[in-house]
Design an enzyme around this catalytic site. Structure first.
Site, PDB file in Angstrom:
ATOM      1  N   ASP A 180       1.787  -0.817  12.144  1.00  4.67           N
ATOM      2  CA  ASP A 180       0.437  -1.133  11.667  1.00  4.67           C
ATOM      3  C   ASP A 180       0.185  -2.620  12.014  1.00  4.67           C
ATOM      4  OD1 ASP A 180      -0.222   0.959  10.634  1.00  4.67           O
ATOM      5  OD2 ASP A 180       0.652   0.670   8.443  1.00  4.67           O
ATOM      6  N   LYS A 224      -4.590   6.318  14.397  1.00  3.54           N
ATOM      7  CA  LYS A 224      -4.483   5.523  12.994  1.00  3.54           C
ATOM      8  C   LYS A 224      -6.077   5.484  12.671  1.00  3.54           C
ATOM      9  CE  LYS A 224      -0.315   4.617  12.576  1.00  3.54           C
ATOM     10  NZ  LYS A 224       0.642   5.348  11.821  1.00  3.54           N
ATOM     11  N   GLN A 262       4.799   9.373   7.034  1.00  4.41           N
ATOM     12  CA  GLN A 262       3.912  10.075   6.399  1.00  4.41           C
ATOM     13  C   GLN A 262       4.292  11.724   6.466  1.00  4.41           C
ATOM     14  OE1 GLN A 262      -0.098   9.328   7.677  1.00  4.41           O
ATOM     15  NE2 GLN A 262      -0.165   7.244   6.975  1.00  4.41           N
ATOM     16  N   SER A 293       7.587   9.128  11.900  1.00  4.01           N
ATOM     17  CA  SER A 293       6.576   8.959  10.875  1.00  4.01           C
ATOM     18  C   SER A 293       6.689   9.126   9.411  1.00  4.01           C
ATOM     19  CB  SER A 293       5.301  10.081  11.373  1.00  4.01           C
ATOM     20  OG  SER A 293       4.243  10.180  10.121  1.00  4.01           O
ATOM     21  N   LYS A 313       0.819  -1.171  -0.012  1.00  6.21           N
ATOM     22  CA  LYS A 313      -0.202   0.154  -0.102  1.00  6.21           C
ATOM     23  C   LYS A 313       0.943   1.208  -0.092  1.00  6.21           C
ATOM     24  CE  LYS A 313      -2.949   0.773   3.558  1.00  6.21           C
ATOM     25  NZ  LYS A 313      -3.315   2.005   4.233  1.00  6.21           N
ATOM     26  N   SER A 314       1.943   1.257   0.822  1.00  6.60           N
ATOM     27  CA  SER A 314       2.780   2.435   0.918  1.00  6.60           C
ATOM     28  C   SER A 314       3.491   2.657  -0.492  1.00  6.60           C
ATOM     29  CB  SER A 314       3.895   2.360   1.735  1.00  6.60           C
ATOM     30  OG  SER A 314       3.425   2.239   3.148  1.00  6.60           O
TER      31      SER A 314
HETATM   32  C1  S3P Z   1       2.587   4.566   6.160  1.00  6.55           C
HETATM   33  C2  S3P Z   1       3.218   5.273   7.444  1.00  6.55           C
HETATM   34  C3  S3P Z   1       2.386   4.752   8.737  1.00  6.55           C
HETATM   35  C4  S3P Z   1       1.582   3.668   8.521  1.00  6.55           C
HETATM   36  C5  S3P Z   1       0.636   3.852   7.511  1.00  6.55           C
HETATM   37  C6  S3P Z   1       1.438   3.920   6.045  1.00  6.55           C
HETATM   38  C7  S3P Z   1       3.243   5.119   4.871  1.00  6.55           C
HETATM   39  O1  S3P Z   1       2.035   5.969   9.284  1.00  6.55           O
HETATM   40  O2  S3P Z   1       0.856   3.573   9.820  1.00  6.55           O
HETATM   41  O3  S3P Z   1      -0.308   2.811   7.285  1.00  6.55           O
HETATM   42  O4  S3P Z   1       2.941   4.897   4.104  1.00  6.55           O
HETATM   43  O5  S3P Z   1       3.899   6.201   4.877  1.00  6.55           O
HETATM   44  P1  S3P Z   1       2.947   7.233  10.013  1.00  6.55           P
HETATM   45  O6  S3P Z   1       3.926   7.218   9.159  1.00  6.55           O
HETATM   46  O7  S3P Z   1       2.054   8.229  10.385  1.00  6.55           O
HETATM   47  O8  S3P Z   1       3.306   6.236  11.058  1.00  6.55           O
END
Ligand code: S3P
Length: 438
Positions: A319, A346, A169, A167, A23-24
């Protein structure tokens, strides 16, 4: 009334399956493809609702988006985002909205972002604050820190941003904005989070530096670097592979292989933890695919023992704590999970919902502000679990129900399709007893 689904005690599971694409990486491939010039061909794209929302978003920002076949997509980028006409609806996807805001901030566009009821509850200032420091402007028609919001981008200046939490994200949003900012942007994390943005930026032709910084690292990126479309292949998502692998660990007599699982060490903290618990988990056929190491992961039913999970490992399995907690219910002794306050922001408050769901199934759980402890023992099951529309809470409890004494029911099972379309069919193919929606 939302539908419900139940899983029931099951005989031994067996078989080999492939997990859906990561997914990422899927979100990032679409976004970078839209920021780049030229054609990006993506293979293994996760066709889950979250990623499909990002595909629609990059199309709204002017990229050409075509589905060529199952998991095969082509993005034609015009070297930047263009002014969208409607609201960018990111559905349930935190990664989608935060990375898209970072990318959009670098261009002279005004864009309204929104999401579903769950996404509207999640904090956005963690991303908008650094983007505002770089020069992006935000308007909040409702509560500040929450969607919906309107972003006006362009004219950014690089910043040195020090994150208080690891994080990917936040890091990715700042780096994507930094790509179109004046100067060198740096992002420092207290511990390293998944590095797919950094790896993919390099694949699209940008230079990205990494320097050690205490127990974490500092990532550097010079603004103004052009991106060129490329081929991206997304391997199997370790966060999804975790569910069939967990089922094999807890259902007596089982053996399950998930093929082509991404083994990036910043994503495999769960596998390490399971091994420490005594899991029979082996990896074969290690190879490189899409710039990542992948392998076939096999688990067999195992006698698990509780462990203390090092808090420093949290970012590499953030996750995976829900499914770890479900397997810990079958271990002997306590499994202590701390330093995971991020789980509360989350798709749901995952510490609260896993604690409530496991307790309803007769499992001993002690909840703390930033963690929880699950003590294994006989798992009664026999509960109807509230998921607040969180796909991982639903899948974790459905897996638990396969090895509990009585069936376990979850609500809102349709949300599983945000990350793992075909989950029920895949699990049934291995022999799992998961019922039709009620
Ligand atoms: C993700 C980062 C994670 C994860 C999310 C996917 C990403 O969040 O929980 O499902 O693809 O960068 P955080 O980076 O905010 O912890």
């Amino acid at each position: 009334m939302t539908a419900r689904r139940a899983s029931a005690p099951t005989g031994a599971l067996s078989g080999a399956v492939r997990a859906p694409g990561d997914k990422s990486m899927s979100h990032r491939a679409l976004i970078l493809g839209a920021m780049a010039s030229g054609v990006t061909e993506i293979d293994g794209l996760l066709e889950g609702d979250d990623v499909l929302a990002t595909a629609r978003a990059v199309e709204a920002f002017g990229a050409g988006v075509e589905r060529l076949g199952e998991g095969r997509w082509r993005v034609t980028g015009h070297g930047g985002f263009r002014q969208p006409s409607g609201v960018i609806d990111c559905g349930n996807a935190g990664t989608g909205v935060r990375l898209l805001m970072g990318a959009a901030a670098g261009y002279p566009v005004t864009a309204a972002f929104d999401g579903d009821a769950s996404l509207r509850k999640r904090p956005m200032r963690r991303v908008t604050a650094p983007l505002a420091d770089m020069g992006a402007r935000f308007e909040w028609p409702g509560e500040e820190d929450r969607l919906p919001l309107t972003l006006a981008g362009g004219g950014l200046k690089a910043i040195d941003y020090v994150q208080t939490v690891a994080s990917a994200q936040i890091k990715s949003a700042v780096l994507l904005a930094g790509l179109n900012a004046d100067g060198v942007t740096t992002v420092t994390e207290p511990t390293p989070s998944r590095d797919h943005t950094e790896r993919m930026l390099r694949a699209f032709g940008a230079e990205v530096g990494v320097l050690p910084a205490g127990s974490g690292w500092t990532v550097t990126l010079k603004g103004g670097q052009p991106l060129t479309g490329t081929a991206v292949s997304a391997p199997g998502d370790p966060s999804s592979a975790a569910f069939p692998l967990a089922a094999a660990l807890i259902v007596p007599g089982s053996q399950v292989t998930v093929e082509g699982v991404m083994l990036n060490p910043l994503r495999t903290g769960l596998f390490e933890t399971w091994r420490e618990m005594g899991a029979d988990l082996t990896v074969s056929n290690r190879r490189m695919a899409g710039g990542e190491e992948v392998g076939d992961v096999t688990t067999r039913h195992s006698r698990l023992t509780g462990v203390v999970v090092p808090p420093g490992r949290a970012a590499s399995m953030i996750d995976e704590y829900p499914i770890l907690a479900a397997t810990a219910a079958f271990a002997s002794g306590p499994t202590v999970m701390r330093g995971i306050g991020e789980m509360r922001v989350k798709e749901s408050d995952r510490i609260a919902l896993m604690s409530a769901g496991l307790q309803a199934c007769g499992v001993a759980v002690e909840e703390e502000p930033e963690g929880f402890t699950v003590t294994g023992g006989p798992v009664r099951g026999g509960a109807a679990v509230t998921t607040h529309g969180d796909h991982r809470i639903a899948m974790s409890h459905l897996v638990l129900g396969l090895a509990a004494a009585e069936p376990v029911t979850v609500d809102e099972p349709g949300m599983i399709a945000t990350s793992f379309p075909g989950f029920v069919e895949l699990m049934r193919g291995l022999g799992a007893d998961i019922g039709a929606p009620e």
